[in-house]
Scaffold this motif. Structure first.
Motif, PDB file in Angstrom:
ATOM      1  N   VAL A  14     -16.307   4.788   3.684  1.00 32.93           N
ATOM      2  CA  VAL A  14     -14.999   4.579   3.043  1.00 32.93           C
ATOM      3  C   VAL A  14     -13.912   5.280   3.852  1.00 32.93           C
ATOM      4  CG1 VAL A  14     -13.628   5.095   0.985  1.00 32.93           C
ATOM      5  CG2 VAL A  14     -15.930   4.166   0.750  1.00 32.93           C
ATOM      6  N   LEU A  15     -14.201   6.495   4.294  1.00 32.67           N
ATOM      7  CA  LEU A  15     -13.241   7.215   5.136  1.00 32.67           C
ATOM      8  C   LEU A  15     -12.975   6.449   6.429  1.00 32.67           C
ATOM      9  CD1 LEU A  15     -11.533   9.759   5.525  1.00 32.67           C
ATOM     10  CD2 LEU A  15     -13.528  10.825   6.588  1.00 32.67           C
ATOM     11  N   LEU A  16     -14.011   5.849   6.978  1.00 33.85           N
ATOM     12  CA  LEU A  16     -13.855   5.036   8.188  1.00 33.85           C
ATOM     13  C   LEU A  16     -12.913   3.855   7.936  1.00 33.85           C
ATOM     14  CD1 LEU A  16     -14.724   4.409  11.118  1.00 33.85           C
ATOM     15  CD2 LEU A  16     -16.609   3.102  10.139  1.00 33.85           C
ATOM     16  N   LEU A  17     -13.029   3.217   6.782  1.00 31.48           N
ATOM     17  CA  LEU A  17     -12.134   2.102   6.443  1.00 31.48           C
ATOM     18  C   LEU A  17     -10.686   2.563   6.297  1.00 31.48           C
ATOM     19  CD1 LEU A  17     -14.318   0.123   3.891  1.00 31.48           C
ATOM     20  CD2 LEU A  17     -13.805  -0.477   6.262  1.00 31.48           C
ATOM     21  N   VAL A  18     -10.486   3.713   5.667  1.00 30.44           N
ATOM     22  CA  VAL A  18      -9.129   4.249   5.496  1.00 30.44           C
ATOM     23  C   VAL A  18      -8.521   4.576   6.858  1.00 30.44           C
ATOM     24  CG1 VAL A  18      -7.802   6.196   4.590  1.00 30.44           C
ATOM     25  CG2 VAL A  18      -9.520   5.096   3.164  1.00 30.44           C
ATOM     26  N   VAL A  19      -9.294   5.212   7.714  1.00 35.09           N
ATOM     27  CA  VAL A  19      -8.802   5.572   9.048  1.00 35.09           C
ATOM     28  C   VAL A  19      -8.508   4.310   9.858  1.00 35.09           C
ATOM     29  CG1 VAL A  19      -9.449   6.671  11.215  1.00 35.09           C
ATOM     30  CG2 VAL A  19      -9.898   7.828   9.069  1.00 35.09           C
ATOM     31  N   ALA A  20      -9.358   3.303   9.752  1.00 37.64           N
ATOM     32  CA  ALA A  20      -9.127   2.048  10.483  1.00 37.64           C
ATOM     33  C   ALA A  20      -7.849   1.356   9.997  1.00 37.64           C
ATOM     34  CB  ALA A  20     -10.327   1.122  10.332  1.00 37.64           C
ATOM     35  N   ALA A  21      -7.613   1.380   8.680  1.00 37.50           N
ATOM     36  CA  ALA A  21      -6.378   0.779   8.148  1.00 37.50           C
ATOM     37  C   ALA A  21      -5.156   1.539   8.650  1.00 37.50           C
ATOM     38  CB  ALA A  21      -6.418   0.773   6.625  1.00 37.50           C
ATOM     39  N   ASP A  22      -5.226   2.872   8.671  1.00 36.42           N
ATOM     40  CA  ASP A  22      -4.109   3.668   9.171  1.00 36.42           C
ATOM     41  C   ASP A  22      -3.875   3.396  10.653  1.00 36.42           C
ATOM     42  OD1 ASP A  22      -2.072   5.769   8.947  1.00 36.42           O
ATOM     43  OD2 ASP A  22      -3.430   6.918  10.227  1.00 36.42           O
ATOM     44  N   MET A  23      -4.947   3.325  11.430  1.00 33.80           N
ATOM     45  CA  MET A  23      -4.789   3.064  12.866  1.00 33.80           C
ATOM     46  C   MET A  23      -4.195   1.677  13.106  1.00 33.80           C
ATOM     47  SD  MET A  23      -7.535   3.251  15.939  1.00 33.80           S
ATOM     48  CE  MET A  23      -7.603   5.019  16.021  1.00 33.80           C
ATOM     49  N   THR A  24      -4.592   0.708  12.300  1.00 29.68           N
ATOM     50  CA  THR A  24      -4.023  -0.638  12.422  1.00 29.68           C
ATOM     51  C   THR A  24      -2.520  -0.619  12.167  1.00 29.68           C
ATOM     52  OG1 THR A  24      -6.112  -1.602  11.719  1.00 29.68           O
ATOM     53  CG2 THR A  24      -4.160  -2.991  11.544  1.00 29.68           C
ATOM     54  N   MET A  25      -2.099   0.081  11.123  1.00 30.14           N
ATOM     55  CA  MET A  25      -0.673   0.170  10.814  1.00 30.14           C
ATOM     56  C   MET A  25       0.090   0.905  11.918  1.00 30.14           C
ATOM     57  SD  MET A  25       1.260   1.806   7.538  1.00 30.14           S
ATOM     58  CE  MET A  25       0.979   3.464   8.085  1.00 30.14           C
ATOM     59  N   VAL A  26      -0.485   1.987  12.433  1.00 26.23           N
ATOM     60  CA  VAL A  26       0.171   2.748  13.500  1.00 26.23           C
ATOM     61  C   VAL A  26       0.318   1.889  14.747  1.00 26.23           C
ATOM     62  CG1 VAL A  26      -0.142   4.682  15.080  1.00 26.23           C
ATOM     63  CG2 VAL A  26      -0.455   5.022  12.648  1.00 26.23           C
ATOM     64  N   LEU A  27      -0.731   1.176  15.123  1.00 24.54           N
ATOM     65  CA  LEU A  27      -0.655   0.307  16.305  1.00 24.54           C
ATOM     66  C   LEU A  27       0.372  -0.806  16.104  1.00 24.54           C
ATOM     67  CD1 LEU A  27      -4.410   0.051  17.312  1.00 24.54           C
ATOM     68  CD2 LEU A  27      -2.556   1.157  18.579  1.00 24.54           C
ATOM     69  N   ARG A  28       0.435  -1.351  14.899  1.00 20.47           N
ATOM     70  CA  ARG A  28       1.436  -2.392  14.617  1.00 20.47           C
ATOM     71  C   ARG A  28       2.851  -1.841  14.784  1.00 20.47           C
ATOM     72  NH1 ARG A  28       3.633  -4.006   9.372  1.00 20.47           N
ATOM     73  NH2 ARG A  28       4.702  -5.966   9.713  1.00 20.47           N
ATOM     74  N   HIS A  29       3.094  -0.632  14.261  1.00 25.88           N
ATOM     75  CA  HIS A  29       4.423  -0.031  14.389  1.00 25.88           C
ATOM     76  C   HIS A  29       4.736   0.331  15.832  1.00 25.88           C
ATOM     77  CE1 HIS A  29       4.869   1.228   9.892  1.00 25.88           C
ATOM     78  NE2 HIS A  29       4.842  -0.070  10.075  1.00 25.88           N
ATOM     79  N   LEU A  30       3.759   0.784  16.575  1.00 24.50           N
ATOM     80  CA  LEU A  30       3.995   1.088  17.987  1.00 24.50           C
ATOM     81  C   LEU A  30       4.374  -0.169  18.766  1.00 24.50           C
ATOM     82  CD1 LEU A  30       1.206   3.666  18.848  1.00 24.50           C
ATOM     83  CD2 LEU A  30       3.657   4.013  19.049  1.00 24.50           C
ATOM     84  N   ARG A  31       3.727  -1.276  18.430  1.00 26.30           N
ATOM     85  CA  ARG A  31       4.024  -2.537  19.142  1.00 26.30           C
ATOM     86  C   ARG A  31       5.345  -3.150  18.730  1.00 26.30           C
ATOM     87  NH1 ARG A  31      -2.059  -4.373  18.619  1.00 26.30           N
ATOM     88  NH2 ARG A  31      -2.849  -3.401  20.514  1.00 26.30           N
ATOM     89  N   GLN A  32       5.898  -2.738  17.587  1.00 23.73           N
ATOM     90  CA  GLN A  32       7.177  -3.288  17.146  1.00 23.73           C
ATOM     91  C   GLN A  32       8.346  -2.699  17.923  1.00 23.73           C
ATOM     92  OE1 GLN A  32       7.225  -2.672  12.928  1.00 23.73           O
ATOM     93  NE2 GLN A  32       6.383  -4.705  12.543  1.00 23.73           N
ATOM     94  N   GLY A  33       8.108  -1.657  18.662  1.00 23.52           N
ATOM     95  CA  GLY A  33       9.135  -1.133  19.541  1.00 23.52           C
ATOM     96  C   GLY A  33      10.003  -0.057  18.925  1.00 23.52           C
ATOM     97  N   PRO A  34      11.217   0.122  19.476  1.00 23.80           N
ATOM     98  CA  PRO A  34      12.081   1.238  19.113  1.00 23.80           C
ATOM     99  C   PRO A  34      12.495   1.275  17.646  1.00 23.80           C
ATOM    100  CG  PRO A  34      12.891   0.192  21.084  1.00 23.80           C
ATOM    101  CD  PRO A  34      11.786  -0.651  20.567  1.00 23.80           C
ATOM    102  N   HIS A  35      12.410   0.160  16.932  1.00 23.70           N
ATOM    103  CA  HIS A  35      12.765   0.209  15.511  1.00 23.70           C
ATOM    104  C   HIS A  35      11.865   1.193  14.778  1.00 23.70           C
ATOM    105  CE1 HIS A  35      13.913  -0.984  11.501  1.00 23.70           C
ATOM    106  NE2 HIS A  35      12.644  -1.205  11.218  1.00 23.70           N
TER     107      HIS A  35
END
Length: 117
Positions: free
Chosen positions: A49-70
């Motif tokens: 379960v912790l692995l799923l939570v961490v994977a969801a957080d990493m997915t969101m972080v990577l999405r925000h990083l790819r969205q650029g300076p916003h």
């Protein structure tokens, strides 16, 4: 100083969050595998379960990083100017002269030179 707009203007250290998520993912995978091998299904499920939570957080972080300076301003973008209590943002240093129309009020409410209104 709190302005009340922190959730809107907050910046997150996304690269740091990415590396912390990667570290957490390594440990969650390790814990899941070890607990499965030693026959502890409850702890294995908890690590899964912790692995799923961490994977969801990493997915969101990577999405925000790819969205650029916003989402992740670069080093060339200065921090937000804080609210200075009068409801207006502080003017740049060259615009604060009395002849430019901005001058702090004296405690009595009159002009800074004592002329009154």
């Amino acid at each position: 100083m709190r302005t009340g707009s922190e959730p809107v203007t907050a910046r997150s250290a996304l690269r740091l969050r990415f590396w912390l998520s990667a570290w957490g993912m390594v440990w969650a995978v390790f814990g899941t595998v070890v607990f499965v091998l030693v026959g502890r299904p409850g702890w294995a499920v908890a690590c899964g379960v912790l692995l799923l939570v961490v994977a969801a957080d990493m997915t969101m972080v990577l999405r925000h990083l790819r969205q650029g300076p916003h989402w992740q301003p670069g080093r060339d973008i200065p921090p937000y100017e804080p609210d200075h209590g009068d409801g207006r943002p502080r003017a740049p240093a060259d615009d604060r002269a009395p002849d430019k129309g901005w001058w702090p009020r004296s405690p009595g409410g009159g002009d800074p030179d004592g002329g009154g209104r």
